[in-house]
Scaffold this motif. Sequence first.
Motif, PDB file in Angstrom:
ATOM      1  N   ALA A  30     -49.684  38.425  53.821  1.00  0.00           N
ATOM      2  CA  ALA A  30     -48.708  37.595  55.305  1.00  0.00           C
ATOM      3  C   ALA A  30     -47.149  37.346  54.523  1.00  0.00           C
ATOM      4  O   ALA A  30     -46.287  38.146  54.270  1.00  0.00           O
ATOM      5  N   ALA A  31     -47.748  36.370  53.688  1.00  0.00           N
ATOM      6  CA  ALA A  31     -46.355  35.390  52.968  1.00  0.00           C
ATOM      7  C   ALA A  31     -45.471  36.417  52.251  1.00  0.00           C
ATOM      8  O   ALA A  31     -44.306  36.806  51.852  1.00  0.00           O
ATOM      9  N   LYS A  32     -46.302  37.208  50.989  1.00  0.00           N
ATOM     10  CA  LYS A  32     -45.732  38.372  50.471  1.00  0.00           C
ATOM     11  C   LYS A  32     -45.208  39.608  51.053  1.00  0.00           C
ATOM     12  O   LYS A  32     -44.123  39.795  50.389  1.00  0.00           O
ATOM     13  N   ILE A  33     -45.831  40.316  52.020  1.00  0.00           N
ATOM     14  CA  ILE A  33     -45.228  40.989  52.418  1.00  0.00           C
ATOM     15  C   ILE A  33     -43.735  40.677  54.150  1.00  0.00           C
ATOM     16  O   ILE A  33     -43.284  41.428  54.140  1.00  0.00           O
ATOM     17  N   GLY A  34     -44.063  40.129  54.462  1.00  0.00           N
ATOM     18  CA  GLY A  34     -43.166  39.061  55.546  1.00  0.00           C
ATOM     19  C   GLY A  34     -43.550  39.442  56.525  1.00  0.00           C
ATOM     20  O   GLY A  34     -42.672  39.579  57.851  1.00  0.00           O
ATOM     21  N   VAL A  35     -45.112  39.541  57.499  1.00  0.00           N
ATOM     22  CA  VAL A  35     -45.483  39.009  58.354  1.00  0.00           C
ATOM     23  C   VAL A  35     -46.170  37.990  58.755  1.00  0.00           C
ATOM     24  O   VAL A  35     -46.399  37.501  57.595  1.00  0.00           O
ATOM     25  N   THR A  36     -46.680  37.961  59.967  1.00  0.00           N
ATOM     26  CA  THR A  36     -47.661  36.577  60.195  1.00  0.00           C
ATOM     27  C   THR A  36     -49.001  36.724  59.963  1.00  0.00           C
ATOM     28  O   THR A  36     -50.121  38.087  59.898  1.00  0.00           O
ATOM     29  N   ARG A  37     -49.663  36.272  59.487  1.00  0.00           N
ATOM     30  CA  ARG A  37     -51.106  35.855  59.539  1.00  0.00           C
ATOM     31  C   ARG A  37     -52.083  37.214  60.240  1.00  0.00           C
ATOM     32  O   ARG A  37     -53.196  37.756  59.911  1.00  0.00           O
TER      33      ARG A  37
END
Length: 390
Positions: A30-37
Amino acid sequence: MPQSPATPLPSPKERRRLREAKSLSQADIAAKIGVTRETVRSWETGRTAPRGRKREAYVKLLNAGATPSAAKRGPKSRTPARTPARTPAPVAATAPTTGTAPPTQPQPQPLRVTTTAAPPFPGPRDHSPAQAFDALCAYCAPGLVRQTYLLTGRRGLAQESVERAFQLAWQRWPEVAVDRDPAGWVRAAAYEYAMSPWHRFRPGQRHPDALPASAADRAFLDVLLSLPPAQRRTLMLYDGLGLDLPETAAETEASTPATAKRLLHARETVAEQMPELADPEVLHRRLMEVAGAEALRLPKAERVRTGSEYRARFWTRAAIAFTALIVGATALTLRNAPTQYEPPQAPGTAINGVPPRMGPGPLSYEDTTLREKLRAELTTGNPRLTPQLP
């Protein structure tokens, strides 16, 4: 939920296997793509699928090698990431717009899960697949039909959307049965089908549906349908069902800040046209009242299973027939095609010695004299017919 053919996406189980093979947690992805877990979890369960640039980044990340930092973290990095869902300032600003200026530091209203929202579906473990599916249908269908009606404003489309969602769930029942939230899986499928923009081209959807009997319900439904589809769905999930902000963001395939902005704009629009609904609790009760006032037909579980199996058989036979047609056309083409090379005919060549074709030329002196003599003689009468001796 269509997938782009340009970027092949692994199956949900393969996504999770690839992530675990690289020693990455859902929070890392999620951190690498820019979304939530929660969005990554929704992708791995098959409830939703990434789209656009997020899809390409997700596939590239799954196919790429594991980073050294991620390999060192191992299983200890699987702690859930902190989400800013509890402290977005825009969500808290739900007071109606008045002439006075808002306070500089508004107190954020805590995000809540209302007590009227249905608890997670328990899912009977010791029942057959048909019995478990029937229990899920009886548990979710009544509320889901009313929610879909509020999203579309059409009774027939709401009933059809819920029925198609349950048919899809029965086709993928091994996947849905092990999902953490089967009711959410069916809800996401019903919302996607109901809010598809292609319904506007259907002949049955060109005429407006019958309006609610109450004038207040008609006014509220008009305000709700005037919202953009993304804001309408966000408002229904958060204020109607009481989902938390990360869960709403995961189901709508958006980031948490974007979901908070959609919710804020939706509340402002509703409060601007109906100031009495500025309070989220009042808005929640109003959504439930309007949804419960309509008499909607509920899908029957047995009919849904029969229809799903019929559709699966129909499309399977159609695919087999289409494949057989292609094979037959290919065989016929190969049978009638020439087996050797036939050179094309050479273009025609000019023949020498033949004068060109010409029209009549000028008359000679003899021809002119003869023509004048013929014109001077009589052309009618007895003298022309009487023979004369030389």
